[in-house]
Design an enzyme around this catalytic site. Structure first.
Site, short mmCIF file in Angstrom:
data_model
loop_
_atom_site.label_atom_id
_atom_site.label_comp_id
_atom_site.label_asym_id
_atom_site.label_seq_id
_atom_site.Cartn_x
_atom_site.Cartn_y
_atom_site.Cartn_z
N LYS A 99 0.83 -1.36 -0.01
CA LYS A 99 -0.12 0.18 0.05
C LYS A 99 0.99 1.34 -0.03
CE LYS A 99 -3.78 -2.40 2.11
NZ LYS A 99 -4.71 -2.38 3.39
N ARG A 193 3.04 -6.01 8.89
CA ARG A 193 2.07 -4.90 9.19
C ARG A 193 2.80 -4.16 10.84
NH1 ARG A 193 -3.27 -8.06 7.52
NH2 ARG A 193 -3.62 -6.87 5.49
N ASN A 203 -2.07 0.04 6.87
CA ASN A 203 -1.49 -1.14 7.64
C ASN A 203 -0.45 -1.74 6.61
OD1 ASN A 203 -3.44 -2.00 5.60
ND2 ASN A 203 -4.33 -3.37 7.18
N HIS A 206 -1.52 -5.78 2.17
CA HIS A 206 -2.90 -6.60 1.88
C HIS A 206 -2.65 -8.13 1.23
CE1 HIS A 206 -6.90 -7.74 0.79
NE2 HIS A 206 -6.34 -8.01 -0.38
#
Length: 270
Positions: A99, A193, A203, A206
């Protein structure tokens, strides 16, 4: 070999004419390499048992894409308990999505992925549109934090990877840790994470929860239907080709992290 042995998988095929996915049951007979297909929705035979030399037992694992008579099928699940027992420990593919908050740590994350025995089979850096982010978060459409999720995932580039190993889905989820980074730091301080995330939204990375979810999400980022998927952020101007050789990857993060941080991100993905 058991002469009556067969392995059964649930598959999906994108029908470009109807713009929808069709589900088939694919049967593979290792004795002679023959295949058979049944239409799941209409409960009828789609392809009678036919010898097909281009499909092999090693191709049959969840998340893989196989071609059967010019149809590209995504193996989404096991079709029966026997197949699950016999082939359940074989290789799987899943999605690893880095992310925006952790893109700067891509070298370290790739090192962790490699050390865990994964093979990275596809990698793409992109900026998601709001529609693409909404499609990706389809399971959260009823959640009050949906808008915050979408704003975050579209706030910067993401890196999508297709990764491969035995029990890939479960193992990648274990490496990720709890979805909330605050909880992850208490429960599994060495998890991704915990190391790189901030909270339940930001976080770091994924991973899908199931075979079906992995197949759907990989199709979003690496579509087999002929569409392009999310646009690559690479501009392909003032750039060159960078190849990291196997021995350099196996020697640890220094080479990989330096290459990604100083060349790939700056000069290619910009």
């Amino acid at each position: 070999m058991n002469h009556s042995e067969r392995f059964v998988f649930i598959t999906e095929w994108y029908d470009p004419n109807a713009s929808l996915y069709r589900r088939y049951e694919l049967l593979y007979y290792p004795e002679d390499g023959s295949v058979e297909m049944h239409d799941v929705k209409n409960h009828r035979t789609f392809l009678k048992r036919t010898k097909y030399d281009d499909l092999h037992l090693e191709d049959l694992f969840i998340g893989n894409k196989v071609n059967v008579f010019s149809r590209q099928l995504v193996l989404t699940d096991y079709g029966d308990q026997y197949t699950a027992r016999q082939l359940g420990s074989r290789k799987e593919k899943t999605l690893a999505l880095i992310k925006p908050d952790a893109v700067s740590k891509v070298g370290e994350i790739i090192e962790i992925i490699n050390k865990a025995g994964f093979t990275i089979t596809k990698l793409k850096m992109m900026m998601l549109s709001r529609k693409e982010a909404t499609d990706f978060h389809i399971d959260h459409h009823s959640k009050p934090f949906l808008n915050e999720l979408i704003q975050f995932i579209t706030s910067g580039p993401v890196i999508a990877m297709e990764i491969l190993r035995d029990d890939a889905i479960c193992e990648w989820k274990r490496i990720l840790g709890h979805a909330n980074s605050l909880v992850a730091r208490a429960d599994a301080p060495g998890s991704l994470r915990a190391l790189f995330g901030t909270d339940g939204i930001r976080n770091a990375a994924h991973g899908p929860d199931s075979f079906a979810c992995a197949a759907r999400e990989m199709e979003l980022f690496f579509p087999s239907s002929g569409v392009c998927g999310p646009a690559n952020t690479a501009k392909f101007t003032n750039c060159t080709c960078c190849i990291i050789k196997p021995h350099a990857i196996s020697e640890g993060k220094c080479c990989v992290e330096y290459t990604f941080n100083h060349f790939v991100k700056r000069n290619l993905f910009s």
